[in-house]
Design an enzyme around this catalytic site. Structure first.
Site: not given
Length: 291
Positions: A117, A119, A265, A280
């Site tokens: 995917h 983000d 990723h 994150r």
């Protein structure tokens, strides 16, 4: 539909590994590099910030080892590249709205990002980059794979490039956040937006493939079976072409900074029942993805 086997200029270009203020050691010839010679807990000089930015645009994924960072230092580093992003699922959590906790234990029903995917492409202005700082790792496993979407586009045949270059795809936050993670939608629902299937990176000006299994629901204007067949072909291209990938091995106190505009990723969950913990921080994109 076949894919070209010619050598891509993305792979054949010689990318810099030495800069005035940092050293760069590649993970592959075209994506991923470890950066040495910078302490992210201290404010970056203008020269360091420029070198890190240039290396990031070239290598797409930068790995910084042995970084002892507080949350505020992590955020300060990210702010050198723009305004900080607030994740659509943040309404479910207390704490700092600019920090997404990425935690997996033996009791977790899922691990975030377990599948290819990009983000938050459901947003009108998806994040331009993300920085994951991992402080707890399993004894083995738990790597993250990254894929080069410039190269994914270049390896397609010319007729496929022409066809998909005229299409848009809908990206829907409900797919992962409700369908996979079983969360409750916020008032007004999760974001849902259409973006071109082939976009141009706003800084490098290179074309890249911009659909992903995490968020893309369908291709605009096509029948359902047509859309499903074309998306499946493109996903299979990404999922089954190791030439596109690099692998980041996490160790405690590692920060990885990826260009969310030109990569995908996949966080590999192969370490149950052990745990992994990270935080994150993402940076708001300055413009919508465009052809």
């Amino acid at each position: 539909m076949g894919f070209s086997t010619r050598q891509s200029h993305v792979e054949s270009n010689s990318l810099r590994t030495r800069f005035a203020s940092i050293d760069v050691e590649p993970l592959t010839p075209h994506i991923g590099a470890e950066v040495r010679g910078v302490n992210l807990s201290a404010p970056l000089s203008n020269e360091q910030a420029r070198d890190v930015s240039d290396a990031w645009l070239d290598w797409k994924v930068l790995v910084f080892r042995d970084q002892a960072l507080s949350r505020e230092e992590h955020k300060a580093f990210a702010r050198r590249f723009g305004k900080l992003h607030v994740h659509p699922m943040q309404h479910l959590y207390d704490g700092d709205p600019e920090v997404l906790i990425v935690k997996t234990t033996k009791d977790s029903a899922y691990t975030s990002g377990d599948g290819w995917h990009t983000d938050v492409t459901c947003e009108e202005y998806p994040p331009l980059g993300s920085m994951l700082y991992v402080t707890e790792t399993p004894s083995t496993g738990g790597d993250t794979l990254f894929a080069n979407m410039y190269l994914a586009y270049e390896l397609l045949s010319d007729p496929v490039k022409k066809f998909i270059g005229e299409l848009e795809a809908v990206h829907d936050g409900k797919i992962p956040y409700v369908g996979s993670y079983k969360t409750k939608e916020p008032k007004g629902g999760y974001p849902r937006n259409a973006h071109p299937v082939v976009v141009t990176h706003p800084e490098t000006r290179q074309k890249l493939l911009y659909v992903n299994q995490g968020f893309t629901s369908h291709l605009v204007g096509l029948r359902r079976n047509e859309s499903k067949a074309i998306l499946s072909m493109l996903y299979n291209h990404i999922n089954s072409t190791p030439r596109l990938w690099c692998r980041v091995e996490w160790k405690p106190n590692t920060l990885t900074f990826w260009d969310n505009r030109c990569t995908q990723h996949h966080a590999v969950w192969d370490y149950h029942p052990e745990s992994r913990y990270g935080e994150r921080v993402s940076i708001v994109g300055e413009e919508r993805p465009h052809a």
